[in-house]
Write a protein that holds these residues in place. Structure first.
Motif, PDB file in Angstrom:
ATOM      1  N   ALA A 154      39.734  44.260  36.897  1.00 60.26           N
ATOM      2  CA  ALA A 154      39.103  43.114  36.252  1.00 60.26           C
ATOM      3  C   ALA A 154      37.944  43.562  35.381  1.00 60.26           C
ATOM      4  N   ILE A 155      37.716  42.813  34.312  1.00 56.75           N
ATOM      5  CA  ILE A 155      36.590  43.066  33.415  1.00 56.75           C
ATOM      6  C   ILE A 155      35.851  41.751  33.181  1.00 56.75           C
ATOM      7  N   ILE A 156      34.532  41.838  33.113  1.00 59.19           N
ATOM      8  CA  ILE A 156      33.716  40.706  32.696  1.00 59.19           C
ATOM      9  C   ILE A 156      33.212  41.000  31.290  1.00 59.19           C
ATOM     10  N   ASP A 205      43.851  29.805  29.624  1.00 60.18           N
ATOM     11  CA  ASP A 205      43.991  30.890  28.663  1.00 60.18           C
ATOM     12  C   ASP A 205      44.841  32.016  29.242  1.00 60.18           C
ATOM     13  N   GLY A 206      45.547  32.712  28.339  1.00 58.66           N
ATOM     14  CA  GLY A 206      46.300  33.887  28.766  1.00 58.66           C
ATOM     15  C   GLY A 206      47.679  33.543  29.263  1.00 58.66           C
ATOM     16  N   ASN A 207      48.670  34.251  28.739  1.00 57.10           N
ATOM     17  CA  ASN A 207      50.046  34.049  29.181  1.00 57.10           C
ATOM     18  C   ASN A 207      50.444  35.028  30.278  1.00 57.10           C
ATOM     19  N   SER A 208      49.728  36.138  30.379  1.00 58.69           N
ATOM     20  CA  SER A 208      50.103  37.148  31.358  1.00 58.69           C
ATOM     21  C   SER A 208      48.984  37.495  32.322  1.00 58.69           C
ATOM     22  N   ASP A 209      47.730  37.357  31.896  1.00 57.32           N
ATOM     23  CA  ASP A 209      46.602  37.695  32.752  1.00 57.32           C
ATOM     24  C   ASP A 209      45.818  36.442  33.146  1.00 57.32           C
ATOM     25  N   THR A 210      44.991  36.568  34.167  1.00 58.78           N
ATOM     26  CA  THR A 210      44.195  35.458  34.675  1.00 58.78           C
ATOM     27  C   THR A 210      42.808  35.477  34.039  1.00 58.78           C
ATOM     28  N   VAL A 211      42.346  34.316  33.593  1.00 63.92           N
ATOM     29  CA  VAL A 211      41.048  34.233  32.913  1.00 63.92           C
ATOM     30  C   VAL A 211      40.192  33.124  33.539  1.00 63.92           C
ATOM     31  N   TYR A 212      38.946  33.477  33.875  1.00 68.41           N
ATOM     32  CA  TYR A 212      37.959  32.523  34.381  1.00 68.41           C
ATOM     33  C   TYR A 212      36.718  32.538  33.484  1.00 68.41           C
ATOM     34  N   ILE A 213      35.991  31.434  33.472  1.00 64.26           N
ATOM     35  CA  ILE A 213      34.683  31.368  32.818  1.00 64.26           C
ATOM     36  C   ILE A 213      33.618  31.412  33.904  1.00 64.26           C
ATOM     37  N   LEU A 214      32.642  32.298  33.743  1.00 69.90           N
ATOM     38  CA  LEU A 214      31.575  32.462  34.725  1.00 69.90           C
ATOM     39  C   LEU A 214      30.251  31.980  34.134  1.00 69.90           C
ATOM     40  N   ASP A 215      29.626  31.027  34.793  1.00 69.34           N
ATOM     41  CA  ASP A 215      28.307  30.526  34.373  1.00 69.34           C
ATOM     42  C   ASP A 215      28.264  30.103  32.906  1.00 69.34           C
ATOM     43  N   GLU A 216      29.412  29.807  32.316  1.00 65.92           N
ATOM     44  CA  GLU A 216      29.522  29.390  30.911  1.00 65.92           C
ATOM     45  C   GLU A 216      29.055  30.468  29.931  1.00 65.92           C
ATOM     46  N   ASN A 217      28.734  31.656  30.450  1.00 64.33           N
ATOM     47  CA  ASN A 217      28.225  32.734  29.587  1.00 64.33           C
ATOM     48  C   ASN A 217      29.115  33.969  29.560  1.00 64.33           C
ATOM     49  N   TYR A 218      30.052  34.037  30.512  1.00 69.26           N
ATOM     50  CA  TYR A 218      30.879  35.234  30.643  1.00 69.26           C
ATOM     51  C   TYR A 218      32.351  34.863  30.838  1.00 69.26           C
ATOM     52  N   ILE A 219      33.204  35.802  30.498  1.00 66.92           N
ATOM     53  CA  ILE A 219      34.642  35.669  30.711  1.00 66.92           C
ATOM     54  C   ILE A 219      35.091  36.731  31.703  1.00 66.92           C
ATOM     55  N   LEU A 220      35.768  36.310  32.756  1.00 64.64           N
ATOM     56  CA  LEU A 220      36.358  37.238  33.714  1.00 64.64           C
ATOM     57  C   LEU A 220      37.857  37.300  33.449  1.00 64.64           C
ATOM     58  N   LYS A 221      38.368  38.493  33.211  1.00 65.80           N
ATOM     59  CA  LYS A 221      39.798  38.689  32.980  1.00 65.80           C
ATOM     60  C   LYS A 221      40.357  39.579  34.077  1.00 65.80           C
ATOM     61  N   ILE A 222      41.358  39.069  34.786  1.00 68.47           N
ATOM     62  CA  ILE A 222      42.039  39.830  35.845  1.00 68.47           C
ATOM     63  C   ILE A 222      43.391  40.276  35.297  1.00 68.47           C
ATOM     64  N   TYR A 223      43.615  41.573  35.271  1.00 69.73           N
ATOM     65  CA  TYR A 223      44.834  42.132  34.683  1.00 69.73           C
ATOM     66  C   TYR A 223      45.951  42.117  35.722  1.00 69.73           C
ATOM     67  N   GLU A 224      46.989  41.345  35.418  1.00 66.43           N
ATOM     68  CA  GLU A 224      48.047  41.099  36.392  1.00 66.43           C
ATOM     69  C   GLU A 224      49.154  42.158  36.376  1.00 66.43           C
ATOM     70  N   HIS A 270      30.911  44.293  32.707  1.00 66.21           N
ATOM     71  CA  HIS A 270      31.073  44.826  34.067  1.00 66.21           C
ATOM     72  C   HIS A 270      32.552  45.030  34.362  1.00 66.21           C
ATOM     73  N   LYS A 271      32.877  46.092  35.081  1.00 70.33           N
ATOM     74  CA  LYS A 271      34.256  46.368  35.513  1.00 70.33           C
ATOM     75  C   LYS A 271      34.278  46.513  37.023  1.00 70.33           C
ATOM     76  N   PHE A 272      35.329  45.984  37.651  1.00 74.11           N
ATOM     77  CA  PHE A 272      35.466  46.121  39.093  1.00 74.11           C
ATOM     78  C   PHE A 272      36.898  45.804  39.501  1.00 74.11           C
ATOM     79  N   ASN A 273      37.160  45.870  40.789  1.00 70.58           N
ATOM     80  CA  ASN A 273      38.483  45.578  41.338  1.00 70.58           C
ATOM     81  C   ASN A 273      38.386  44.305  42.164  1.00 70.58           C
ATOM     82  N   PHE A 282      27.267  41.653  40.460  1.00 71.78           N
ATOM     83  CA  PHE A 282      27.212  40.730  39.330  1.00 71.78           C
ATOM     84  C   PHE A 282      27.060  39.325  39.890  1.00 71.78           C
ATOM     85  N   ASN A 283      25.849  38.830  39.875  1.00 72.06           N
ATOM     86  CA  ASN A 283      25.561  37.528  40.493  1.00 72.06           C
ATOM     87  C   ASN A 283      25.865  36.375  39.548  1.00 72.06           C
ATOM     88  N   ILE A 284      26.635  35.397  40.034  1.00 69.39           N
ATOM     89  CA  ILE A 284      26.931  34.199  39.260  1.00 69.39           C
ATOM     90  C   ILE A 284      26.815  32.975  40.164  1.00 69.39           C
TER      91      ILE A 284
END
Length: 254
Positions: free
Chosen positions: A80-82, A26-45, A71-74, A16-18
């Motif tokens: 993590a999910i995009i 965002d998020g009280n329990s999980d980590t959230v990033y914005i990718l290329d202003e078009n996608y959300i990456l959520k890392i489940y803590e 997309h899903k990956f580790n 997944f190229n960015i």
């Protein structure tokens, strides 16, 4: 709140190229990033079950205005999910038009998830609430709990956390409802009560909300659910060292 797992672009799955990565609060329990202003990456803590549940719910209600899994990956040993990033922004205060839209969304969501369940316990039940109150060591919460008159049902899968910042609007139209990671089997009126607690400013607003969701709902019975949802999240916030004045039922609606 905010980022718990620090990453760089190099940590993203090479499939997944960015070109850009932005931290969020965002998020009280999980980590959230914005990718290329078009996608959300959520890392489940916390656990595997959260990602499993969120994906299951999103697949169930994919025809509604919810995120699409891209997309899903580790990443760094965590799931993590995009998702696609919806256009628009979250509201600060909801008007009647917004209440109509979120009530309609929740009614449609509940029609889809009715009688469906997860193989886990109800995360918002009285036993869990009692444990939160014990952890808080707050006498105000204890007295509040003793005066509650709510018998929770198991209607189907609920969102459970549909606070106003978990939805986005674009040009005054609902564009996305997100953050289903705390979804579980539960009571539909509890789900609606969380919306009332966060989206409504007055009892009249609550009347509008339940009228849009189900005209047959009894206001007094529903207000007990709102009190329950308020107590649940007040106690939860105290255990997380967070303020709860804005969701204290008696301070907000009395």
């Amino acid at each position: 709140m905010g980022i718990k797992t620090k990453i760089t672009i190099d940590d993203i799955d090479t499939n997944f190229n960015i070109s850009s990565l932005k931290e969020t609060l965002d998020g009280n329990s999980d980590t959230v990033y914005i990718l290329d202003e078009n996608y959300i990456l959520k890392i489940y803590e916390d656990s595997y079950f959260k990602i499993e549940h969120e994906e299951k719910v999103l697949n169930l209600c994919k025809e509604l205005k919810v995120p699409k899994v891209i997309h899903k990956f580790n990443i760094k040993g965590k799931n993590a999910i995009i998702f696609n990033k919806a256009i628009g922004q979250s509201l600060k205060i909801a008007n009647k038009n917004h209440l109509f839209q979120i009530a309609t969304f929740l009614k449609n969501f509940h029609n889809i998830t009715k009688n469906k369940s997860f193989n886990t316990s109800y995360s918002y039940d009285k036993k869990y609430l009692e444990n939160l109150i014990k952890q808080s060591k707050n006498e105000y919460f204890e007295k509040w709990y003793l005066n509650l008159d709510v018998k929770l049902k198991n209607d189907g899968i609920i969102h459970g956390d549909l606070f106003i910042d978990n939805a986005m609007f674009y040009e005054d139209k609902l564009s996305c409802v997100f953050d289903f990671s705390d979804s579980c089997s539960g009571d539909f009126l509890f789900d609606l009560a969380v919306v009332a607690l966060s989206w409504c400013q007055t009892i009249d607003d609550i009347k509008v909300l339940i009228n849009y969701y189900d005209k047959s709902l009894d206001l007094n019975i529903f207000l007990e659910y709102v009190k329950y949802a308020s107590l649940f999240y007040c106690a939860k916030r105290v255990t997380e060292n967070r303020s709860f004045d804005d969701i204290d039922y008696f301070k907000k609606f009395q």
